[in-house]
Design a protein around this motif. Sequence first.
Motif, PDB file in Angstrom:
ATOM      1  N   GLY A 263       0.789  -1.217   0.000  1.00 44.52           N
ATOM      2  CA  GLY A 263       0.000   0.000   0.000  1.00 44.52           C
ATOM      3  C   GLY A 263       0.820   1.265   0.000  1.00 44.52           C
ATOM      4  N   ASP A 264       0.135   2.347   0.302  1.00 43.19           N
ATOM      5  CA  ASP A 264       0.673   3.701   0.231  1.00 43.19           C
ATOM      6  C   ASP A 264       1.006   4.176   1.643  1.00 43.19           C
ATOM      7  OD1 ASP A 264       1.158   6.390  -0.141  1.00 43.19           O
ATOM      8  OD2 ASP A 264      -0.877   6.889  -0.775  1.00 43.19           O
ATOM      9  N   LEU A 265       2.303   4.231   1.967  1.00 42.05           N
ATOM     10  CA  LEU A 265       2.724   4.674   3.298  1.00 42.05           C
ATOM     11  C   LEU A 265       2.870   6.192   3.373  1.00 42.05           C
ATOM     12  CD1 LEU A 265       3.274   1.639   3.663  1.00 42.05           C
ATOM     13  CD2 LEU A 265       5.382   2.255   4.861  1.00 42.05           C
ATOM     14  N   ASN A 266       2.841   6.860   2.232  1.00 44.15           N
ATOM     15  CA  ASN A 266       3.017   8.319   2.195  1.00 44.15           C
ATOM     16  C   ASN A 266       4.294   8.753   2.904  1.00 44.15           C
ATOM     17  OD1 ASN A 266       1.006   9.832   0.695  1.00 44.15           O
ATOM     18  ND2 ASN A 266      -0.498   8.898   2.068  1.00 44.15           N
ATOM     19  N   ASN A 267       5.329   7.925   2.804  1.00 42.16           N
ATOM     20  CA  ASN A 267       6.616   8.263   3.397  1.00 42.16           C
ATOM     21  C   ASN A 267       7.710   7.471   2.690  1.00 42.16           C
ATOM     22  OD1 ASN A 267       8.541   9.386   5.204  1.00 42.16           O
ATOM     23  ND2 ASN A 267       7.002   9.377   6.830  1.00 42.16           N
ATOM     24  N   SER A 268       8.947   7.906   2.869  1.00 40.49           N
ATOM     25  CA  SER A 268      10.062   7.315   2.136  1.00 40.49           C
ATOM     26  C   SER A 268      10.554   6.028   2.791  1.00 40.49           C
ATOM     27  CB  SER A 268      11.220   8.314   2.052  1.00 40.49           C
ATOM     28  OG  SER A 268      11.891   8.378   3.297  1.00 40.49           O
ATOM     29  N   ALA A 269      11.411   5.332   2.068  1.00 39.64           N
ATOM     30  CA  ALA A 269      12.005   4.096   2.582  1.00 39.64           C
ATOM     31  C   ALA A 269      13.078   4.362   3.625  1.00 39.64           C
ATOM     32  CB  ALA A 269      12.587   3.289   1.423  1.00 39.64           C
ATOM     33  N   PHE A 270      13.324   5.631   3.937  1.00 39.77           N
ATOM     34  CA  PHE A 270      14.334   6.000   4.928  1.00 39.77           C
ATOM     35  C   PHE A 270      13.690   6.517   6.208  1.00 39.77           C
ATOM     36  CE2 PHE A 270      15.517   7.163   0.576  1.00 39.77           C
ATOM     37  CZ  PHE A 270      16.452   6.167   0.334  1.00 39.77           C
ATOM     38  N   SER A 271      12.402   6.299   6.351  1.00 39.46           N
ATOM     39  CA  SER A 271      11.655   6.884   7.464  1.00 39.46           C
ATOM     40  C   SER A 271      11.451   5.898   8.612  1.00 39.46           C
ATOM     41  CB  SER A 271      10.281   7.363   6.967  1.00 39.46           C
ATOM     42  OG  SER A 271       9.508   6.256   6.535  1.00 39.46           O
ATOM     43  N   TYR A 272      11.133   6.453   9.761  1.00 40.26           N
ATOM     44  CA  TYR A 272      10.773   5.655  10.932  1.00 40.26           C
ATOM     45  C   TYR A 272       9.542   4.807  10.639  1.00 40.26           C
ATOM     46  CZ  TYR A 272       9.117   4.689  15.714  1.00 40.26           C
ATOM     47  OH  TYR A 272       8.663   4.079  16.865  1.00 40.26           O
ATOM     48  N   VAL A 273       8.582   5.382   9.926  1.00 32.94           N
ATOM     49  CA  VAL A 273       7.327   4.683   9.625  1.00 32.94           C
ATOM     50  C   VAL A 273       7.588   3.462   8.743  1.00 32.94           C
ATOM     51  CG1 VAL A 273       5.127   4.882   8.407  1.00 32.94           C
ATOM     52  CG2 VAL A 273       5.862   6.692   9.953  1.00 32.94           C
ATOM     53  N   TYR A 274       8.409   3.635   7.718  1.00 29.65           N
ATOM     54  CA  TYR A 274       8.771   2.502   6.850  1.00 29.65           C
ATOM     55  C   TYR A 274       9.405   1.394   7.685  1.00 29.65           C
ATOM     56  CZ  TYR A 274      11.739  -0.122   3.565  1.00 29.65           C
ATOM     57  OH  TYR A 274      12.383  -1.123   2.862  1.00 29.65           O
ATOM     58  N   ARG A 275      10.364   1.751   8.516  1.00 31.30           N
ATOM     59  CA  ARG A 275      11.068   0.763   9.327  1.00 31.30           C
ATOM     60  C   ARG A 275      10.101   0.058  10.284  1.00 31.30           C
ATOM     61  NH1 ARG A 275      13.738   1.238  14.245  1.00 31.30           N
ATOM     62  NH2 ARG A 275      15.394  -0.317  14.582  1.00 31.30           N
ATOM     63  N   SER A 276       9.150   0.806  10.846  1.00 29.37           N
ATOM     64  CA  SER A 276       8.189   0.242  11.783  1.00 29.37           C
ATOM     65  C   SER A 276       7.234  -0.736  11.093  1.00 29.37           C
ATOM     66  CB  SER A 276       7.394   1.363  12.448  1.00 29.37           C
ATOM     67  OG  SER A 276       6.393   0.848  13.296  1.00 29.37           O
ATOM     68  N   VAL A 277       6.706  -0.345   9.935  1.00 32.84           N
ATOM     69  CA  VAL A 277       5.748  -1.200   9.221  1.00 32.84           C
ATOM     70  C   VAL A 277       6.438  -2.430   8.646  1.00 32.84           C
ATOM     71  CG1 VAL A 277       4.206  -1.335   7.225  1.00 32.84           C
ATOM     72  CG2 VAL A 277       4.182   0.704   8.684  1.00 32.84           C
ATOM     73  N   LYS A 278       7.587  -2.242   8.086  1.00 35.62           N
ATOM     74  CA  LYS A 278       8.320  -3.355   7.453  1.00 35.62           C
ATOM     75  C   LYS A 278       8.757  -4.391   8.468  1.00 35.62           C
ATOM     76  CE  LYS A 278      12.543  -4.269   4.768  1.00 35.62           C
ATOM     77  NZ  LYS A 278      13.365  -4.889   5.840  1.00 35.62           N
ATOM     78  N   GLY A 279       9.250  -3.935   9.623  1.00 42.09           N
ATOM     79  CA  GLY A 279       9.724  -4.873  10.626  1.00 42.09           C
ATOM     80  C   GLY A 279      10.809  -5.783  10.065  1.00 42.09           C
ATOM     81  N   LYS A 280      10.636  -7.084  10.238  1.00 46.23           N
ATOM     82  CA  LYS A 280      11.615  -8.065   9.755  1.00 46.23           C
ATOM     83  C   LYS A 280      11.234  -8.650   8.396  1.00 46.23           C
ATOM     84  CE  LYS A 280      13.094  -9.391  14.416  1.00 46.23           C
ATOM     85  NZ  LYS A 280      13.253 -10.509  15.391  1.00 46.23           N
ATOM     86  N   MET A 281      10.245  -8.047   7.760  1.00 47.03           N
ATOM     87  CA  MET A 281       9.799  -8.550   6.463  1.00 47.03           C
ATOM     88  C   MET A 281      10.742  -8.082   5.355  1.00 47.03           C
ATOM     89  SD  MET A 281       5.684  -8.024   6.925  1.00 47.03           S
ATOM     90  CE  MET A 281       5.214  -9.127   5.594  1.00 47.03           C
ATOM     91  N   LYS A 282      10.546  -8.641   4.165  1.00 45.49           N
ATOM     92  CA  LYS A 282      11.367  -8.278   3.007  1.00 45.49           C
ATOM     93  C   LYS A 282      10.666  -7.213   2.184  1.00 45.49           C
ATOM     94  CE  LYS A 282      11.539 -12.586   1.538  1.00 45.49           C
ATOM     95  NZ  LYS A 282      11.886 -13.799   0.770  1.00 45.49           N
ATOM     96  N   ASP A 283      11.428  -6.248   1.699  1.00 44.15           N
ATOM     97  CA  ASP A 283      10.921  -5.242   0.769  1.00 44.15           C
ATOM     98  C   ASP A 283      11.065  -5.824  -0.633  1.00 44.15           C
ATOM     99  OD1 ASP A 283      10.640  -3.083  -1.024  1.00 44.15           O
ATOM    100  OD2 ASP A 283      11.434  -1.646   0.418  1.00 44.15           O
ATOM    101  N   ALA A 284       9.942  -6.064  -1.313  1.00 46.09           N
ATOM    102  CA  ALA A 284       9.977  -6.734  -2.616  1.00 46.09           C
ATOM    103  C   ALA A 284      10.815  -5.967  -3.630  1.00 46.09           C
ATOM    104  CB  ALA A 284       8.556  -6.937  -3.140  1.00 46.09           C
ATOM    105  N   PHE A 285      10.821  -4.638  -3.537  1.00 44.17           N
ATOM    106  CA  PHE A 285      11.647  -3.837  -4.445  1.00 44.17           C
ATOM    107  C   PHE A 285      13.126  -4.123  -4.224  1.00 44.17           C
ATOM    108  CE2 PHE A 285      14.309  -0.017  -4.810  1.00 44.17           C
ATOM    109  CZ  PHE A 285      14.257   0.171  -6.185  1.00 44.17           C
ATOM    110  N   GLU A 286      13.541  -4.179  -2.963  1.00 48.52           N
ATOM    111  CA  GLU A 286      14.941  -4.471  -2.668  1.00 48.52           C
ATOM    112  C   GLU A 286      15.326  -5.880  -3.100  1.00 48.52           C
ATOM    113  OE1 GLU A 286      16.924  -3.057   0.956  1.00 48.52           O
ATOM    114  OE2 GLU A 286      14.929  -2.403   1.604  1.00 48.52           O
TER     115      GLU A 286
END
Length: 344
Positions: A263-286
């Motif tokens: 979905g749309d996090l409305n924030n960058s991959a360098f943000s606290y929010v990204y890190r919090s939502v992603k947790g230990k999961m994999k970023d499919a783009f990476e």
Amino acid sequence: MKKLSGFNKMMFVFNMVLTVLTFIAYILPFLAPKLFPILSVFTLVMPLMLVLNFLFFMYWLLQTKRQMLLSGLVLLLGITFVSKCYRFSSKNLPEDKADFKLLSYNVRMFNLYEWLPDTDIPQKIKDFVKEQDADIVCLQEYTKRGNVRFSGYKHKFIFGRDRLSGQAILSKYPIIDSGHIEFPDSGNNVVFADIKKGKDTLRVYSMHLQSVKISPDIHETIDEEKSKIIFGRLSDAFKKQQQQAEIFDQHKKDCSYPMIICGDLNNSAFSYVYRSVKGKMKDAFEEAGKGFGKSYNYKYYPARIDYIFTDRRIDVKQYTTFDTFAYSDHFPVMTRLAFKEEEE
């Protein structure tokens, strides 16, 4: 510094200032926006900082100056940030009958209020989804008023208020449970569906976090007063996003199924929010993407704010950003996945 020309001394001062700002940006994903809301804005310009550090590195390297070590060290220490910003090569593993595709797309209410001059946007989005033939489709800013019906998806969960903006999860596989997460004082939310694929069950979350309320269509000059307004909106939005991410984190702890979060996090991959939502999961783009992965239609900036995170029990075999399909202010993203085979 003594052996540098006057111009190079000035350049090195700029280089040192950039280094300090870059290290601050490196630390910010670990600091809650509520503590430093204004500083959190720096995470949005991380790609620009990395590019400038690379340019400084090349500038000193071509002169064989040891000052190149400064930006070189910055880039080396931030290598994980570089991989979130740009991928040099993609992954496209062979297809298998067990694979499944997931498409995530913020459709901007199918252009209901005619932000774009094209009057045929709903049909074009419908045709695009049909052409991609994903097994699971997650649509943010969905509206029933768009009168768009996606054939081929027998199972669906749609949530919205007053038939206006909401979210939809469409699936070719049976949905055995579904629901949504409300956020206080916000029109944003998260929806989820537990989907049965053969003997496997997975939970798919589709999220739309607090908007920063800055339109990509703005072209007017930004003066000091407008800058203050923009910074104020950004800091307020980031604080709300933190609260929303924390509410979401509590919800997903109760799920035992393998998860996909998109979905749309409305924030960058360098943000606290990204890190919090992603947790230990994999970023499919990476895992399998290429280039900047631009998902938001800013004209001069490669903003990636739409994501697909996958459980570590799921392999990412391909990832695509459709950054030429300008039917919304967002670009669709899609990944091809497969459950990992269990070891006997």
